[in-house]
Design a protein around this motif. Structure first.
Motif, PDB file in Angstrom:
ATOM      1  N   ASN A  65      18.566   5.888   9.037  1.00  0.00           N
ATOM      2  CA  ASN A  65      17.080   5.445   8.617  1.00  0.00           C
ATOM      3  C   ASN A  65      17.128   3.951   9.602  1.00  0.00           C
ATOM      4  O   ASN A  65      15.997   3.100   9.754  1.00  0.00           O
ATOM      5  N   HIS A  68      13.881   4.020  11.926  1.00  0.00           N
ATOM      6  CA  HIS A  68      13.042   3.360  11.526  1.00  0.00           C
ATOM      7  C   HIS A  68      13.504   1.996  11.365  1.00  0.00           C
ATOM      8  O   HIS A  68      11.767   0.958  11.603  1.00  0.00           O
ATOM      9  N   LYS A  72      10.236   0.259  12.919  1.00  0.00           N
ATOM     10  CA  LYS A  72       8.974  -1.110  12.285  1.00  0.00           C
ATOM     11  C   LYS A  72       9.198  -2.547  12.589  1.00  0.00           C
ATOM     12  O   LYS A  72       8.286  -3.061  12.242  1.00  0.00           O
ATOM     13  N   THR A  76       5.656  -4.370  13.726  1.00  0.00           N
ATOM     14  CA  THR A  76       5.208  -5.525  12.300  1.00  0.00           C
ATOM     15  C   THR A  76       5.335  -7.193  13.554  1.00  0.00           C
ATOM     16  O   THR A  76       4.185  -7.239  13.096  1.00  0.00           O
ATOM     17  N   TRP A 145      11.567  -7.755   4.589  1.00  0.00           N
ATOM     18  CA  TRP A 145      11.296  -6.145   5.037  1.00  0.00           C
ATOM     19  C   TRP A 145      12.677  -6.390   4.333  1.00  0.00           C
ATOM     20  O   TRP A 145      13.517  -5.113   4.543  1.00  0.00           O
ATOM     21  N   LYS A 153       7.357   3.268   1.778  1.00  0.00           N
ATOM     22  CA  LYS A 153       6.796   3.899   3.338  1.00  0.00           C
ATOM     23  C   LYS A 153       6.610   3.116   3.967  1.00  0.00           C
ATOM     24  O   LYS A 153       6.103   1.975   4.261  1.00  0.00           O
ATOM     25  N   LEU A 154       6.356   3.478   5.680  1.00  0.00           N
ATOM     26  CA  LEU A 154       5.249   2.726   6.946  1.00  0.00           C
ATOM     27  C   LEU A 154       4.241   2.288   6.198  1.00  0.00           C
ATOM     28  O   LEU A 154       4.303   0.583   6.801  1.00  0.00           O
ATOM     29  N   SER A 155       3.064   2.830   5.829  1.00  0.00           N
ATOM     30  CA  SER A 155       1.607   1.878   5.152  1.00  0.00           C
ATOM     31  C   SER A 155       2.301   0.859   4.660  1.00  0.00           C
ATOM     32  O   SER A 155       1.262   0.133   4.984  1.00  0.00           O
ATOM     33  N   TYR A 157       4.666  -1.227   4.922  1.00  0.00           N
ATOM     34  CA  TYR A 157       4.061  -2.781   6.197  1.00  0.00           C
ATOM     35  C   TYR A 157       2.956  -2.964   6.751  1.00  0.00           C
ATOM     36  O   TYR A 157       3.103  -4.310   6.717  1.00  0.00           O
ATOM     37  N   LEU A 433      14.308   8.045   6.312  1.00  0.00           N
ATOM     38  CA  LEU A 433      12.667   7.344   6.440  1.00  0.00           C
ATOM     39  C   LEU A 433      13.313   8.029   8.122  1.00  0.00           C
ATOM     40  O   LEU A 433      11.225   7.755   8.823  1.00  0.00           O
ATOM     41  N   GLU A 437       9.471   9.685   7.922  1.00  0.00           N
ATOM     42  CA  GLU A 437       7.851   8.781   8.023  1.00  0.00           C
ATOM     43  C   GLU A 437       8.037   8.925   9.338  1.00  0.00           C
ATOM     44  O   GLU A 437       6.647   8.917  10.120  1.00  0.00           O
ATOM     45  N   HIS A 438       8.727   9.706  10.237  1.00  0.00           N
ATOM     46  CA  HIS A 438       8.393   9.528  11.894  1.00  0.00           C
ATOM     47  C   HIS A 438       9.075  10.522  12.400  1.00  0.00           C
ATOM     48  O   HIS A 438       8.282  11.343  13.973  1.00  0.00           O
TER      49      HIS A 438
END
Length: 456
Positions: A65, A68, A72, A76, A145, A153-155, A157, A433, A437-438
Protein backbone atom coordinates in the motif's frame (compact mmCIF):
# COMPACT_ATOMS: atom_id res chain seq x y z
CA UNK A 1 24.37 47.00 14.05
CA UNK A 2 24.37 49.50 11.16
CA UNK A 3 25.27 46.74 8.69
CA UNK A 4 22.40 44.58 9.95
CA UNK A 5 19.94 47.44 9.57
CA UNK A 6 20.97 48.09 5.96
CA UNK A 7 20.83 44.39 5.21
CA UNK A 8 17.28 44.15 6.57
CA UNK A 9 16.20 47.23 4.63
CA UNK A 10 17.71 45.80 1.46
CA UNK A 11 15.83 42.56 1.94
CA UNK A 12 12.56 44.40 2.52
CA UNK A 13 13.13 46.41 -0.64
CA UNK A 14 13.21 43.17 -2.62
CA UNK A 15 10.13 41.73 -0.89
CA UNK A 16 7.98 44.86 -0.92
CA UNK A 17 7.52 47.66 -3.45
CA UNK A 18 9.84 50.62 -3.11
CA UNK A 19 6.76 52.83 -3.13
CA UNK A 20 5.73 51.38 0.19
CA UNK A 21 8.93 52.61 1.79
CA UNK A 22 8.47 56.02 0.16
CA UNK A 23 5.08 56.28 1.84
CA UNK A 24 6.07 54.70 5.16
CA UNK A 25 9.80 54.26 5.79
CA UNK A 26 8.99 53.29 9.37
CA UNK A 27 9.64 50.45 11.75
CA UNK A 28 6.09 49.23 11.15
CA UNK A 29 6.89 48.43 7.53
CA UNK A 30 10.04 46.61 8.55
CA UNK A 31 8.11 44.65 11.18
CA UNK A 32 5.53 43.66 8.58
CA UNK A 33 8.25 42.35 6.28
CA UNK A 34 9.99 40.36 9.01
CA UNK A 35 6.71 38.94 10.30
CA UNK A 36 5.74 37.98 6.76
CA UNK A 37 9.02 36.11 6.32
CA UNK A 38 8.52 34.30 9.62
CA UNK A 39 4.94 33.23 8.88
CA UNK A 40 5.91 32.14 5.37
CA UNK A 41 8.75 30.06 6.80
CA UNK A 42 6.34 28.55 9.32
CA UNK A 43 3.93 27.71 6.49
CA UNK A 44 6.71 25.93 4.61
CA UNK A 45 7.68 23.93 7.71
CA UNK A 46 4.10 22.87 8.36
CA UNK A 47 3.53 21.97 4.71
CA UNK A 48 6.68 19.82 4.75
CA UNK A 49 5.16 17.89 7.65
CA UNK A 50 3.14 16.15 4.95
CA UNK A 51 6.37 14.39 4.04
CA UNK A 52 6.43 13.13 7.61
CA UNK A 53 2.87 11.85 7.29
CA UNK A 54 3.72 10.06 4.04
CA UNK A 55 6.62 8.24 5.71
CA UNK A 56 4.66 7.63 8.92
CA UNK A 57 1.68 6.04 7.20
CA UNK A 58 3.77 4.16 4.64
CA UNK A 59 6.23 2.87 7.24
CA UNK A 60 3.45 1.84 9.63
CA UNK A 61 1.51 -0.09 6.98
CA UNK A 62 2.36 -2.85 4.53
CA UNK A 63 4.53 -2.56 1.45
CA UNK A 64 1.64 -3.33 -0.92
CA UNK A 65 0.00 0.00 0.00
CA UNK A 66 3.04 2.30 0.08
CA UNK A 67 2.60 3.92 -3.32
CA UNK A 68 -1.07 4.57 -2.58
CA UNK A 69 -0.20 6.25 0.72
CA UNK A 70 2.27 8.61 -0.91
CA UNK A 71 0.15 9.49 -3.90
CA UNK A 72 -3.16 10.06 -2.15
CA UNK A 73 -1.46 12.32 0.43
CA UNK A 74 -0.11 14.64 -2.27
CA UNK A 75 -3.41 14.59 -4.13
CA UNK A 76 -5.59 15.33 -1.11
CA UNK A 77 -3.34 18.18 0.02
CA UNK A 78 -3.77 19.73 -3.41
CA UNK A 79 -7.53 19.20 -3.32
CA UNK A 80 -7.65 20.61 0.21
CA UNK A 81 -5.93 23.79 -1.01
CA UNK A 82 -8.68 24.36 -3.58
CA UNK A 83 -11.52 23.60 -1.16
CA UNK A 84 -10.06 25.75 1.61
CA UNK A 85 -9.55 28.60 -0.86
CA UNK A 86 -13.13 28.37 -2.12
CA UNK A 87 -15.03 27.74 1.11
CA UNK A 88 -13.05 26.68 4.18
CA UNK A 89 -11.18 29.90 4.89
CA UNK A 90 -14.36 31.95 4.59
CA UNK A 91 -16.15 29.79 7.15
CA UNK A 92 -13.20 29.79 9.55
CA UNK A 93 -12.17 33.44 9.31
CA UNK A 94 -14.82 35.17 7.20
CA UNK A 95 -16.67 38.31 8.19
CA UNK A 96 -19.72 38.76 10.39
CA UNK A 97 -22.47 36.41 9.28
CA UNK A 98 -25.05 37.42 11.86
CA UNK A 99 -24.17 34.08 13.45
CA UNK A 100 -20.51 34.92 13.86
CA UNK A 101 -20.28 33.12 17.18
CA UNK A 102 -20.90 29.86 15.36
CA UNK A 103 -19.75 30.29 11.75
CA UNK A 104 -17.81 32.77 9.65
CA UNK A 105 -19.23 33.98 6.36
CA UNK A 106 -17.25 35.86 3.76
CA UNK A 107 -13.94 35.84 1.86
CA UNK A 108 -15.04 32.85 -0.20
CA UNK A 109 -12.76 32.21 -3.18
CA UNK A 110 -10.25 34.20 -1.18
CA UNK A 111 -8.30 36.91 -3.01
CA UNK A 112 -5.52 38.62 -0.98
CA UNK A 113 -5.72 41.69 -3.19
CA UNK A 114 -9.38 42.22 -2.37
CA UNK A 115 -8.97 41.35 1.31
CA UNK A 116 -6.57 44.22 1.96
CA UNK A 117 -2.88 44.61 2.59
CA UNK A 118 -2.73 43.11 6.06
CA UNK A 119 -4.80 40.86 8.27
CA UNK A 120 -7.03 42.86 10.55
CA UNK A 121 -5.10 43.95 13.60
CA UNK A 122 -1.94 42.10 12.56
CA UNK A 123 1.27 43.21 10.91
CA UNK A 124 1.45 40.69 8.07
CA UNK A 125 -0.36 40.26 4.74
CA UNK A 126 -3.63 38.36 4.48
CA UNK A 127 -2.16 36.12 1.82
CA UNK A 128 0.51 34.62 4.04
CA UNK A 129 -2.02 34.16 6.86
CA UNK A 130 -4.24 32.20 4.45
CA UNK A 131 -1.35 29.92 3.49
CA UNK A 132 -0.44 29.29 7.12
CA UNK A 133 -4.01 28.37 8.04
CA UNK A 134 -4.34 26.19 4.95
CA UNK A 135 -1.34 24.15 6.10
CA UNK A 136 -3.08 23.48 9.43
CA UNK A 137 -6.25 22.32 7.70
CA UNK A 138 -4.20 19.94 5.56
CA UNK A 139 -2.48 18.50 8.64
CA UNK A 140 -5.81 17.78 10.33
CA UNK A 141 -6.99 16.08 7.14
CA UNK A 142 -3.88 13.88 7.01
CA UNK A 143 -4.50 12.84 10.61
CA UNK A 144 -8.01 11.75 9.61
CA UNK A 145 -6.55 9.47 6.93
CA UNK A 146 -5.17 7.26 9.69
CA UNK A 147 -8.65 5.78 10.06
CA UNK A 148 -8.86 5.04 6.32
CA UNK A 149 -5.50 3.30 6.04
CA UNK A 150 -5.17 0.10 3.98
CA UNK A 151 -8.88 -0.40 3.29
CA UNK A 152 -10.56 2.71 1.86
CA UNK A 153 -11.33 3.48 -1.78
CA UNK A 154 -9.53 6.41 -3.36
CA UNK A 155 -12.90 7.98 -4.18
CA UNK A 156 -13.74 8.13 -0.47
CA UNK A 157 -10.69 10.33 0.15
CA UNK A 158 -11.93 12.75 -2.48
CA UNK A 159 -15.47 13.03 -1.14
CA UNK A 160 -14.51 13.28 2.51
CA UNK A 161 -11.93 15.99 1.75
CA UNK A 162 -14.73 18.16 0.34
CA UNK A 163 -16.74 18.03 3.55
CA UNK A 164 -13.90 17.97 6.07
CA UNK A 165 -11.88 20.89 4.66
CA UNK A 166 -14.91 22.78 3.40
CA UNK A 167 -17.08 22.57 6.52
CA UNK A 168 -16.14 20.38 9.51
CA UNK A 169 -12.64 21.65 10.22
CA UNK A 170 -13.39 25.33 9.44
CA UNK A 171 -16.31 25.42 11.88
CA UNK A 172 -14.09 24.14 14.70
CA UNK A 173 -11.34 26.60 13.71
CA UNK A 174 -13.87 29.45 13.76
CA UNK A 175 -15.12 28.54 17.23
CA UNK A 176 -11.66 28.73 18.78
CA UNK A 177 -9.44 30.78 16.45
CA UNK A 178 -11.88 32.81 14.39
CA UNK A 179 -13.59 34.74 17.17
CA UNK A 180 -16.35 32.20 17.77
CA UNK A 181 -18.13 31.35 20.98
CA UNK A 182 -15.40 29.18 22.49
CA UNK A 183 -12.90 31.98 21.88
CA UNK A 184 -15.23 34.33 23.74
CA UNK A 185 -15.31 31.84 26.62
CA UNK A 186 -11.50 31.98 26.73
CA UNK A 187 -10.63 28.55 25.31
CA UNK A 188 -6.84 28.20 25.11
CA UNK A 189 -5.54 26.23 22.14
CA UNK A 190 -2.46 28.07 20.96
CA UNK A 191 -1.59 25.91 17.94
CA UNK A 192 -4.25 23.24 17.70
CA UNK A 193 -4.30 20.30 20.15
CA UNK A 194 -8.08 20.50 19.76
CA UNK A 195 -8.62 22.37 16.50
CA UNK A 196 -6.15 20.33 14.43
CA UNK A 197 -5.28 17.10 16.25
CA UNK A 198 -8.45 16.13 18.09
CA UNK A 199 -10.59 17.10 15.10
CA UNK A 200 -8.54 14.93 12.75
CA UNK A 201 -8.40 12.04 15.22
CA UNK A 202 -12.15 11.95 15.75
CA UNK A 203 -12.76 11.93 12.01
CA UNK A 204 -10.31 9.02 11.87
CA UNK A 205 -12.25 7.27 14.63
CA UNK A 206 -15.51 7.57 12.70
CA UNK A 207 -13.86 6.14 9.59
CA UNK A 208 -12.25 3.30 11.54
CA UNK A 209 -15.57 2.28 13.10
CA UNK A 210 -17.52 2.39 9.83
CA UNK A 211 -14.83 0.72 7.73
CA UNK A 212 -14.29 -2.02 10.34
CA UNK A 213 -10.92 -3.72 10.96
CA UNK A 214 -8.51 -4.83 8.28
CA UNK A 215 -8.65 -8.46 7.17
CA UNK A 216 -6.75 -10.58 9.67
CA UNK A 217 -6.46 -7.98 12.42
CA UNK A 218 -8.74 -9.75 14.92
CA UNK A 219 -9.48 -13.42 15.50
CA UNK A 220 -12.91 -14.91 16.16
CA UNK A 221 -12.16 -15.07 19.88
CA UNK A 222 -11.47 -11.32 19.92
CA UNK A 223 -7.71 -11.59 20.24
CA UNK A 224 -5.65 -9.25 18.08
CA UNK A 225 -2.95 -10.07 15.57
CA UNK A 226 -0.12 -7.62 15.12
CA UNK A 227 0.04 -6.36 11.53
CA UNK A 228 3.52 -4.93 11.34
CA UNK A 229 4.45 -1.94 9.24
CA UNK A 230 6.98 -2.64 6.52
CA UNK A 231 9.66 -0.06 7.34
CA UNK A 232 10.47 1.15 10.85
CA UNK A 233 13.24 3.38 9.50
CA UNK A 234 10.61 5.29 7.50
CA UNK A 235 8.57 5.65 10.68
CA UNK A 236 11.51 7.00 12.68
CA UNK A 237 12.42 9.44 9.91
CA UNK A 238 8.79 10.57 9.77
CA UNK A 239 8.87 11.45 13.45
CA UNK A 240 12.01 13.52 12.94
CA UNK A 241 10.44 15.39 10.01
CA UNK A 242 7.26 16.03 11.98
CA UNK A 243 9.29 17.14 15.00
CA UNK A 244 11.16 19.72 12.91
CA UNK A 245 7.95 20.86 11.25
CA UNK A 246 6.34 21.30 14.66
CA UNK A 247 8.48 24.38 15.28
CA UNK A 248 6.62 26.01 12.41
CA UNK A 249 3.40 24.60 13.81
CA UNK A 250 3.80 25.92 17.37
CA UNK A 251 6.36 28.72 17.24
CA UNK A 252 4.94 29.92 13.94
CA UNK A 253 1.56 30.44 15.62
CA UNK A 254 2.97 33.55 17.28
CA UNK A 255 2.73 35.02 13.73
CA UNK A 256 5.29 37.64 14.77
CA UNK A 257 8.96 38.01 15.53
CA UNK A 258 8.52 41.03 17.78
CA UNK A 259 9.87 40.41 21.26
CA UNK A 260 11.13 36.93 20.42
CA UNK A 261 8.33 35.09 22.21
CA UNK A 262 8.33 32.51 19.41
CA UNK A 263 11.60 31.17 20.84
CA UNK A 264 9.95 30.47 24.18
CA UNK A 265 7.18 28.55 22.40
CA UNK A 266 9.80 26.52 20.54
CA UNK A 267 11.60 25.87 23.84
CA UNK A 268 8.56 24.37 25.61
CA UNK A 269 7.77 22.36 22.47
CA UNK A 270 11.21 20.76 22.51
CA UNK A 271 10.99 19.82 26.18
CA UNK A 272 7.59 18.17 25.85
CA UNK A 273 8.63 16.16 22.79
CA UNK A 274 11.70 14.82 24.56
CA UNK A 275 9.74 13.96 27.68
CA UNK A 276 7.07 12.13 25.66
CA UNK A 277 9.58 9.91 23.91
CA UNK A 278 11.49 9.10 27.09
CA UNK A 279 8.32 8.30 29.06
CA UNK A 280 6.91 6.00 26.37
CA UNK A 281 10.15 4.07 25.97
CA UNK A 282 10.61 3.59 29.72
CA UNK A 283 7.01 2.55 30.36
CA UNK A 284 7.10 0.03 27.50
CA UNK A 285 10.39 -1.35 28.80
CA UNK A 286 9.02 -1.67 32.33
CA UNK A 287 5.74 -3.30 31.27
CA UNK A 288 6.85 -5.62 28.45
CA UNK A 289 10.51 -6.16 29.26
CA UNK A 290 11.48 -4.73 25.87
CA UNK A 291 12.22 -1.14 24.88
CA UNK A 292 9.55 -0.75 22.20
CA UNK A 293 10.72 1.56 19.41
CA UNK A 294 7.20 2.10 18.06
CA UNK A 295 5.99 3.13 21.50
CA UNK A 296 8.88 5.58 21.82
CA UNK A 297 8.12 7.13 18.43
CA UNK A 298 4.44 7.44 19.32
CA UNK A 299 5.38 8.95 22.67
CA UNK A 300 7.47 11.63 21.01
CA UNK A 301 4.59 12.59 18.74
CA UNK A 302 2.17 12.48 21.68
CA UNK A 303 4.37 14.91 23.59
CA UNK A 304 4.30 17.26 20.61
CA UNK A 305 0.53 16.97 20.24
CA UNK A 306 -0.06 17.58 23.95
CA UNK A 307 2.12 20.69 24.17
CA UNK A 308 0.54 22.21 21.05
CA UNK A 309 -2.31 23.77 23.01
CA UNK A 310 -0.22 24.96 25.94
CA UNK A 311 3.20 25.80 24.45
CA UNK A 312 2.64 29.54 25.00
CA UNK A 313 0.86 29.24 28.34
CA UNK A 314 3.01 27.06 30.64
CA UNK A 315 6.34 27.13 32.46
CA UNK A 316 9.18 24.83 31.31
CA UNK A 317 8.71 22.34 34.15
CA UNK A 318 5.03 22.02 33.23
CA UNK A 319 5.96 21.34 29.59
CA UNK A 320 8.06 18.41 30.77
CA UNK A 321 5.19 17.07 32.91
CA UNK A 322 2.75 17.43 30.01
CA UNK A 323 5.11 15.48 27.75
CA UNK A 324 5.74 12.75 30.33
CA UNK A 325 2.03 12.17 30.89
CA UNK A 326 1.39 12.15 27.13
CA UNK A 327 4.08 9.51 26.60
CA UNK A 328 2.61 7.21 29.22
CA UNK A 329 -0.95 7.90 28.09
CA UNK A 330 -0.29 6.94 24.48
CA UNK A 331 1.25 3.60 25.49
CA UNK A 332 -1.85 2.51 27.39
CA UNK A 333 -4.25 4.12 24.93
CA UNK A 334 -2.96 1.94 22.07
CA UNK A 335 -3.65 -1.16 24.16
CA UNK A 336 -7.10 0.13 25.11
CA UNK A 337 -8.23 0.67 21.52
CA UNK A 338 -6.95 -2.75 20.56
CA UNK A 339 -8.99 -4.35 23.34
CA UNK A 340 -12.02 -2.43 22.04
CA UNK A 341 -11.35 -4.00 18.61
CA UNK A 342 -10.68 -0.66 16.99
CA UNK A 343 -8.13 -1.09 14.21
CA UNK A 344 -5.95 2.03 14.16
CA UNK A 345 -2.96 1.28 11.87
CA UNK A 346 -0.99 4.48 12.50
CA UNK A 347 -2.21 5.08 16.07
CA UNK A 348 -3.96 8.34 15.14
CA UNK A 349 -6.58 7.90 17.87
CA UNK A 350 -3.98 7.58 20.61
CA UNK A 351 -1.31 10.00 19.38
CA UNK A 352 -3.58 12.77 18.12
CA UNK A 353 -6.83 12.01 19.92
CA UNK A 354 -5.98 11.05 23.50
CA UNK A 355 -2.88 13.25 23.62
CA UNK A 356 -4.91 16.08 22.07
CA UNK A 357 -7.50 15.81 24.83
CA UNK A 358 -4.80 15.70 27.51
CA UNK A 359 -2.97 18.66 26.01
CA UNK A 360 -6.12 20.76 25.91
CA UNK A 361 -7.04 19.96 29.51
CA UNK A 362 -3.46 20.57 30.65
CA UNK A 363 -3.90 24.28 30.03
CA UNK A 364 -6.56 24.39 32.70
CA UNK A 365 -4.09 22.87 35.15
CA UNK A 366 -0.70 24.39 34.28
CA UNK A 367 -1.31 27.71 32.45
CA UNK A 368 0.11 30.72 34.27
CA UNK A 369 -1.72 33.99 34.60
CA UNK A 370 1.33 35.89 33.37
CA UNK A 371 1.51 33.97 30.11
CA UNK A 372 -2.26 33.97 29.63
CA UNK A 373 -2.16 37.77 29.90
CA UNK A 374 0.72 37.91 27.43
CA UNK A 375 -1.09 35.78 24.87
CA UNK A 376 -4.37 37.54 25.63
CA UNK A 377 -6.53 34.42 25.90
CA UNK A 378 -8.20 32.99 28.99
CA UNK A 379 -6.77 32.92 32.50
CA UNK A 380 -4.24 31.00 34.55
CA UNK A 381 -4.86 27.38 35.41
CA UNK A 382 -5.65 25.58 38.64
CA UNK A 383 -2.11 25.40 40.01
CA UNK A 384 -1.25 29.05 39.38
CA UNK A 385 -4.57 30.67 40.33
CA UNK A 386 -6.38 28.08 42.45
CA UNK A 387 -9.38 28.57 40.16
CA UNK A 388 -11.17 25.83 38.24
CA UNK A 389 -12.47 28.29 35.64
CA UNK A 390 -9.93 27.65 32.89
CA UNK A 391 -10.04 23.90 33.37
CA UNK A 392 -13.81 24.01 32.91
CA UNK A 393 -13.46 26.04 29.71
CA UNK A 394 -10.88 23.55 28.38
CA UNK A 395 -13.17 20.64 29.26
CA UNK A 396 -16.04 22.41 27.55
CA UNK A 397 -14.06 22.85 24.34
CA UNK A 398 -13.06 19.17 24.27
CA UNK A 399 -16.63 17.96 24.79
CA UNK A 400 -18.28 20.35 22.35
CA UNK A 401 -15.71 19.97 19.59
CA UNK A 402 -15.61 16.22 20.12
CA UNK A 403 -19.39 15.87 19.87
CA UNK A 404 -19.62 18.06 16.78
CA UNK A 405 -16.81 16.35 14.87
CA UNK A 406 -18.03 12.86 15.73
CA UNK A 407 -21.63 13.57 14.68
CA UNK A 408 -20.58 15.38 11.50
CA UNK A 409 -18.02 12.74 10.52
CA UNK A 410 -20.32 9.79 11.19
CA UNK A 411 -23.07 11.54 9.21
CA UNK A 412 -20.89 12.27 6.17
CA UNK A 413 -19.15 8.90 6.17
CA UNK A 414 -22.38 7.03 6.92
CA UNK A 415 -24.08 8.57 3.90
CA UNK A 416 -20.98 7.82 1.80
CA UNK A 417 -21.09 4.20 2.94
CA UNK A 418 -24.74 3.84 1.95
CA UNK A 419 -24.50 5.62 -1.41
CA UNK A 420 -21.07 4.74 -2.79
CA UNK A 421 -19.44 2.38 -0.32
CA UNK A 422 -16.00 3.39 0.79
CA UNK A 423 -14.17 0.17 1.56
CA UNK A 424 -12.40 -1.79 -1.16
CA UNK A 425 -13.39 -5.40 -1.80
CA UNK A 426 -11.72 -8.24 0.07
CA UNK A 427 -9.81 -9.20 -3.07
CA UNK A 428 -8.57 -5.64 -3.59
CA UNK A 429 -7.48 -5.36 0.03
CA UNK A 430 -5.50 -8.59 -0.18
CA UNK A 431 -3.85 -7.54 -3.43
CA UNK A 432 -3.05 -4.14 -1.99
CA UNK A 433 -4.19 -0.64 -2.87
CA UNK A 434 -1.17 0.07 -5.05
CA UNK A 435 -2.32 -2.39 -7.68
CA UNK A 436 -6.09 -2.39 -7.11
CA UNK A 437 -6.52 1.39 -7.00
CA UNK A 438 -3.65 2.63 -9.17
CA UNK A 439 -2.48 -0.25 -11.32
CA UNK A 440 1.14 0.23 -10.28
CA UNK A 441 3.21 -1.05 -7.38
CA UNK A 442 5.02 1.29 -5.02
CA UNK A 443 7.98 -1.12 -5.00
CA UNK A 444 7.97 -2.44 -8.59
CA UNK A 445 11.13 -4.50 -8.13
CA UNK A 446 9.19 -6.75 -5.78
CA UNK A 447 7.07 -7.86 -8.75
CA UNK A 448 9.96 -8.93 -10.98
CA UNK A 449 9.79 -12.32 -12.59
CA UNK A 450 12.94 -14.47 -12.59
CA UNK A 451 15.43 -12.88 -14.97
CA UNK A 452 13.32 -9.74 -15.49
CA UNK A 453 14.98 -6.34 -15.11
CA UNK A 454 13.64 -2.80 -14.85
CA UNK A 455 15.58 -0.34 -16.93
CA UNK A 456 15.29 3.41 -16.52
Amino acid sequence: MIKKTFLALGLMTILFPVAAFAEDPSGATLDMGLNSLWVMLAFILVLLMQGGFILLEAGSTRMKNAGHVAGKTIFTVGLAALIYWAFGYGIAFGGDSGLSQFIGWGDFFFDPQLAGDAAAGDSFPNGVFFLFQLAFAAISLSIAWGGFAERAKLSSYIVFTLFFVGLIYPIVAHWIWGGGWLAEDGAQDFAGSTVVHLTGALAAFAATVLLKPRIGKFNKDGSANEILGHNQVFTALSVLLLWVGWFGFNAGSTVAIGDGFFTYVAFTTMLAAGAGGVAALLISWAVTGKADITAMLNGTLAGLVAITASCAFVDPWAAVVIGLVAGMLVFYSVKMFEKLKVDDPIYALSVHGMAGIWGTLANGIFATQELADKVGVGTGGLIDTGSWKQLWVQFESVVVVGAFVLVASFLVLGVMKMIMGFRVTEEQEIIGLDLSEHGAYGYPEQLKKPGQTFEG
